[in-house]
Design a protein around this motif. Structure first.
Motif, short mmCIF file in Angstrom:
data_model
loop_
_atom_site.label_atom_id
_atom_site.label_comp_id
_atom_site.label_asym_id
_atom_site.label_seq_id
_atom_site.Cartn_x
_atom_site.Cartn_y
_atom_site.Cartn_z
N PRO A 1 0.87 -1.19 0.00
CA PRO A 1 0.00 0.00 0.00
C PRO A 1 0.91 1.24 0.00
O PRO A 1 1.90 1.29 0.74
N LYS A 2 0.61 2.22 -0.82
CA LYS A 2 1.49 3.39 -0.95
C LYS A 2 1.76 4.07 0.38
O LYS A 2 2.87 4.51 0.64
N GLN A 3 0.76 4.15 1.26
CA GLN A 3 0.97 4.83 2.54
C GLN A 3 1.93 4.05 3.44
O GLN A 3 2.47 4.61 4.39
N MET A 4 2.20 2.80 3.11
CA MET A 4 3.13 2.00 3.90
C MET A 4 4.55 2.55 3.82
O MET A 4 5.32 2.45 4.77
N LEU A 5 4.91 3.15 2.68
CA LEU A 5 6.26 3.69 2.52
C LEU A 5 6.58 4.75 3.57
O LEU A 5 7.73 4.91 3.96
N LYS A 6 5.57 5.45 4.06
CA LYS A 6 5.78 6.49 5.07
C LYS A 6 6.13 5.91 6.43
O LYS A 6 6.66 6.61 7.30
N LEU A 7 5.84 4.62 6.64
CA LEU A 7 6.06 3.99 7.94
C LEU A 7 7.30 3.10 7.98
O LEU A 7 7.69 2.63 9.04
N ILE A 8 7.90 2.87 6.83
CA ILE A 8 9.09 2.02 6.77
C ILE A 8 10.29 2.82 7.26
O ILE A 8 10.45 3.99 6.90
N PRO A 9 11.17 2.20 8.07
CA PRO A 9 12.34 2.93 8.58
C PRO A 9 13.17 3.57 7.46
O PRO A 9 13.35 2.99 6.39
N LYS A 10 13.64 4.77 7.72
CA LYS A 10 14.44 5.51 6.74
C LYS A 10 15.68 4.73 6.30
O LYS A 10 16.14 4.88 5.17
N SER A 11 16.21 3.89 7.17
CA SER A 11 17.41 3.12 6.83
C SER A 11 17.15 2.10 5.72
O SER A 11 18.08 1.55 5.16
N TYR A 12 15.88 1.85 5.39
CA TYR A 12 15.53 0.91 4.33
C TYR A 12 15.53 1.56 2.95
O TYR A 12 15.35 0.90 1.95
N PHE A 13 15.74 2.85 2.91
CA PHE A 13 15.71 3.58 1.65
C PHE A 13 17.13 3.83 1.13
O PHE A 13 18.08 3.91 1.91
N ALA A 14 17.23 3.97 -0.18
CA ALA A 14 18.52 4.27 -0.80
C ALA A 14 19.05 5.59 -0.26
O ALA A 14 18.28 6.51 -0.01
N PRO A 15 20.37 5.70 -0.07
CA PRO A 15 20.95 6.92 0.51
C PRO A 15 20.97 8.12 -0.42
O PRO A 15 21.36 9.20 -0.02
N ASP A 16 20.50 7.97 -1.66
CA ASP A 16 20.59 9.06 -2.64
C ASP A 16 19.36 9.97 -2.66
O ASP A 16 19.21 10.78 -3.57
N ASP A 17 18.48 9.86 -1.67
CA ASP A 17 17.27 10.69 -1.59
C ASP A 17 16.32 10.50 -2.79
O ASP A 17 15.53 11.38 -3.10
N GLY B 1 14.00 8.32 -2.87
CA GLY B 1 12.71 7.84 -2.38
C GLY B 1 12.48 6.37 -2.67
O GLY B 1 11.40 5.85 -2.40
N LEU B 2 13.50 5.71 -3.20
CA LEU B 2 13.38 4.29 -3.51
C LEU B 2 13.93 3.45 -2.36
O LEU B 2 14.93 3.80 -1.73
N LEU B 3 13.27 2.33 -2.12
CA LEU B 3 13.81 1.39 -1.16
C LEU B 3 15.08 0.79 -1.73
O LEU B 3 15.21 0.62 -2.94
N ARG B 4 16.02 0.48 -0.87
CA ARG B 4 17.19 -0.27 -1.31
C ARG B 4 16.79 -1.74 -1.35
O ARG B 4 15.68 -2.09 -0.95
N ILE B 5 17.67 -2.60 -1.83
CA ILE B 5 17.38 -4.03 -1.81
C ILE B 5 17.38 -4.48 -0.36
O ILE B 5 18.35 -4.26 0.37
N LEU B 6 16.28 -5.08 0.06
CA LEU B 6 16.11 -5.47 1.46
C LEU B 6 16.53 -6.90 1.71
O LEU B 6 16.31 -7.79 0.88
N GLU B 7 17.12 -7.11 2.87
CA GLU B 7 17.45 -8.46 3.32
C GLU B 7 16.16 -9.15 3.76
O GLU B 7 15.16 -8.49 4.07
N GLU B 8 16.19 -10.47 3.81
CA GLU B 8 14.98 -11.22 4.15
C GLU B 8 14.37 -10.78 5.49
O GLU B 8 13.16 -10.58 5.60
N ASN B 9 15.20 -10.59 6.51
CA ASN B 9 14.66 -10.19 7.82
C ASN B 9 14.01 -8.81 7.76
O ASN B 9 13.06 -8.53 8.49
N GLU B 10 14.49 -7.94 6.86
CA GLU B 10 13.92 -6.61 6.73
C GLU B 10 12.54 -6.67 6.05
O GLU B 10 11.59 -6.08 6.53
#
Length: 99
Positions: free
Chosen positions: A36-52, A54-63
């Motif tokens: 759900p699009k609003q879910m992106l607002k609740l995901i920890p910032k550390s899960y996003f690419a460091p280049d601003d 707004g894209l998630l980085r590749i997540l590990e299974e536990n993430e």
């Protein structure tokens, strides 16, 4: 969830995750996971690419499991669909073919 009430936690939103049908090539089985699009607002910032971007980085299974994505074993997050950052692409290796 009562009608008109918006989900506000990752747990509530995880109930609205959509899992595509599986498809495959010679090596992998694939599927898309649509958050759900609003879910992106609740995901920890550390899960996003460091280049601003707004894209998630590749997540590990536990993430990805930690944000509520549930799939059987063997799946790996391997790509984010840039035009729609709430769509995550997963794959898992097909079993080796017996000769």
């Amino acid at each position: 969830m009562p009608q008109g009430k918006q989900a506000s936690t990752l747990e509530e939103l995880s109930e609205r995750i959509i899992y595509s049908d599986r498809y495959s090539d010679d090596n992998f089985e694939y599927r898309h996971v649509i958050l759900p699009k609003q879910m992106l607002k609740l995901i920890p910032k550390s899960y996003f690419a460091p280049d601003d971007s707004g894209l998630l980085r590749i997540l590990e299974e536990n993430e990805w499991r930690g944000i509520g994505i549930t799939q059987s074993l063997g799946w790996e997050h391997f790509e984010v669909h840039a035009p729609e950052p709430h769509i995550l692409l997963f794959r898992r290796a097909l079993p080796a073919k017996k000769k």
